[in-house]
Motif scaffolding. Structure first.
Motif, PDB file in Angstrom:
ATOM      1  N   ASP A 204       0.845  -1.202   0.000  1.00 61.57           N
ATOM      2  CA  ASP A 204       0.000   0.000   0.000  1.00 61.57           C
ATOM      3  C   ASP A 204       0.875   1.245   0.000  1.00 61.57           C
ATOM      4  N   CYS A 205       0.332   2.338  -0.499  1.00 58.80           N
ATOM      5  CA  CYS A 205       1.034   3.617  -0.448  1.00 58.80           C
ATOM      6  C   CYS A 205       0.923   4.214   0.954  1.00 58.80           C
ATOM      7  N   GLY A 206       1.958   4.905   1.360  1.00 59.61           N
ATOM      8  CA  GLY A 206       1.960   5.595   2.646  1.00 59.61           C
ATOM      9  C   GLY A 206       2.784   6.863   2.551  1.00 59.61           C
ATOM     10  N   MET A 207       3.072   7.441   3.698  1.00 58.45           N
ATOM     11  CA  MET A 207       3.867   8.655   3.764  1.00 58.45           C
ATOM     12  C   MET A 207       4.882   8.529   4.893  1.00 58.45           C
ATOM     13  N   THR A 208       6.118   8.907   4.599  1.00 54.40           N
ATOM     14  CA  THR A 208       7.160   8.950   5.625  1.00 54.40           C
ATOM     15  C   THR A 208       7.314  10.382   6.119  1.00 54.40           C
ATOM     16  N   LEU A 209       7.255  10.570   7.450  1.00 51.77           N
ATOM     17  CA  LEU A 209       7.487  11.872   8.065  1.00 51.77           C
ATOM     18  C   LEU A 209       8.740  11.774   8.920  1.00 51.77           C
ATOM     19  N   GLU A 210       9.608  12.742   8.798  1.00 51.31           N
ATOM     20  CA  GLU A 210      10.784  12.831   9.672  1.00 51.31           C
ATOM     21  C   GLU A 210      10.763  14.180  10.367  1.00 51.31           C
ATOM     22  N   ARG A 211      10.873  14.139  11.691  1.00 53.03           N
ATOM     23  CA  ARG A 211      10.831  15.379  12.476  1.00 53.03           C
ATOM     24  C   ARG A 211      12.100  15.506  13.324  1.00 53.03           C
ATOM     25  N   TYR A 212      12.706  16.697  13.254  1.00 55.16           N
ATOM     26  CA  TYR A 212      13.803  17.077  14.133  1.00 55.16           C
ATOM     27  C   TYR A 212      13.285  18.191  15.036  1.00 55.16           C
ATOM     28  N   THR A 213      13.354  17.989  16.334  1.00 49.50           N
ATOM     29  CA  THR A 213      12.858  18.976  17.290  1.00 49.50           C
ATOM     30  C   THR A 213      14.050  19.612  17.998  1.00 49.50           C
ATOM     31  N   PHE A 214      14.042  20.946  18.038  1.00 44.25           N
ATOM     32  CA  PHE A 214      15.182  21.694  18.572  1.00 44.25           C
ATOM     33  C   PHE A 214      14.831  22.423  19.856  1.00 44.25           C
ATOM     34  N   GLU A 215      15.769  22.404  20.794  1.00 46.31           N
ATOM     35  CA  GLU A 215      15.738  23.281  21.961  1.00 46.31           C
ATOM     36  C   GLU A 215      16.968  24.175  21.836  1.00 46.31           C
ATOM     37  N   LYS A 216      16.714  25.431  21.491  1.00 46.55           N
ATOM     38  CA  LYS A 216      17.805  26.326  21.087  1.00 46.55           C
ATOM     39  C   LYS A 216      18.502  25.688  19.897  1.00 46.55           C
ATOM     40  N   ASN A 217      19.810  25.383  20.024  1.00 46.88           N
ATOM     41  CA  ASN A 217      20.519  24.800  18.892  1.00 46.88           C
ATOM     42  C   ASN A 217      20.747  23.299  19.027  1.00 46.88           C
ATOM     43  N   SER A 218      20.157  22.699  20.049  1.00 47.52           N
ATOM     44  CA  SER A 218      20.342  21.269  20.288  1.00 47.52           C
ATOM     45  C   SER A 218      19.152  20.471  19.764  1.00 47.52           C
ATOM     46  N   ILE A 219      19.447  19.372  19.085  1.00 53.86           N
ATOM     47  CA  ILE A 219      18.381  18.468  18.641  1.00 53.86           C
ATOM     48  C   ILE A 219      18.039  17.544  19.803  1.00 53.86           C
TER      49      ILE A 219
END
Length: 242
Positions: A204-219
């Motif tokens: 089946d078709c799907g979607m890939t999501l990638e999230r990077y969350t930052f606090e100031k300059n730190s991931i």
């Protein structure tokens, strides 16, 4: 039933009949609908007319086709506004749905080269890996893997995430102040592992999501999510046109 004396084209009558069956629950999301031949025989119309109706339903995203297997009822889309930071649970509540979390595991291990590069840490640094399935009204919509650096979340517990939600826990227990997040989206094909957790069909078709969350300059978070089918529709507002 089909009214052959009506001025409404036969294929549009069939479209309305199938949509009504979907609405009434005769065919549920992800369920296969009758074949061209079965519909042709049931409504005593040509297969060309049935094919035209199915094509229209597919164009409207009410059904989707898997070659060699048939036509299936699409998942209702969830509109997602990308103009600001959001959490899955909060968005589901806004939509009147009951959010759910099925935590599969939470483990602590060394980051390794690939994830270390994404979190901008040393490969030998420890990270928490959280695997879970995100639900809306008990329907699996998203299979998610989250990577958290141990230096920022020393004693994170599975029970705390289950009770509070990840972002509430970040804010209230770890005093995280999220500066911003970056997300990327790309189409994908669900593999056997994804399909197992999402109650879907491999291929089946799907979607890939990638999230990077930052606090100031730190991931402080890297998350990779696999979204089921066409569950979401994303919206972005573009400002400052010339």
């Amino acid at each position: 039933m089909i009214d052959k004396s009506s001025t409404t084209p036969l294929y549009l009558q069939l479209v309305e009949i199938i949509l009504e069956q979907i609405k009434s629950g005769t065919y549920n999301e992800g369920e296969k609908i009758p074949s061209e031949r079965e519909l042709s025989e049931t409504f005593n119309i040509s297969r060309a007319t049935v094919r035209q109706a199915l094509s229209e339903l597919e164009k409207q995203k009410d059904i989707y086709k898997i070659h060699g297997k048939g036509n299936f009822v699409s998942t209702h889309k969830i509109n997602q506004d990308l103009n600001g930071f959001y959490s899955f649970s909060d968005e589901m509540i806004k939509l009147g749905k009951i959010p759910g979390n099925k935590i599969l595991n939470l483990i602590l291990k060394e980051a390794g080269n690939v994830i270390a590069a994404k979190l901008n840490i040393h490969p030998n640094d420890k990270i928490f890996i959280l695997n879970r399935v995100r639900l809306a009204d008990n329907e699996a919509l998203m299979y998610e893997t989250t990577y958290l650096p141990q230096w920022r979340f020393e004693e994170i517990l599975e029970s705390d995430i289950e009770l509070n939600g990840l972002y509430n826990l970040m804010k209230n227990k770890y005093n995280v102040s999220i500066s911003y997040a970056e997300e990327t989206f790309s189409p994908c094909i669900l593999n056997e592992n994804d399909s197992l957790f999402l109650n879907a069909v491999p291929g089946d078709c799907g979607m890939t999501l990638e999230r990077y969350t930052f606090e100031k300059n730190s991931i402080i978070e890297y998350t990779k999510s696999i979204v089921k089918g066409n569950s979401f529709k994303y919206k972005v507002r573009l400002n400052n046109f010339i």
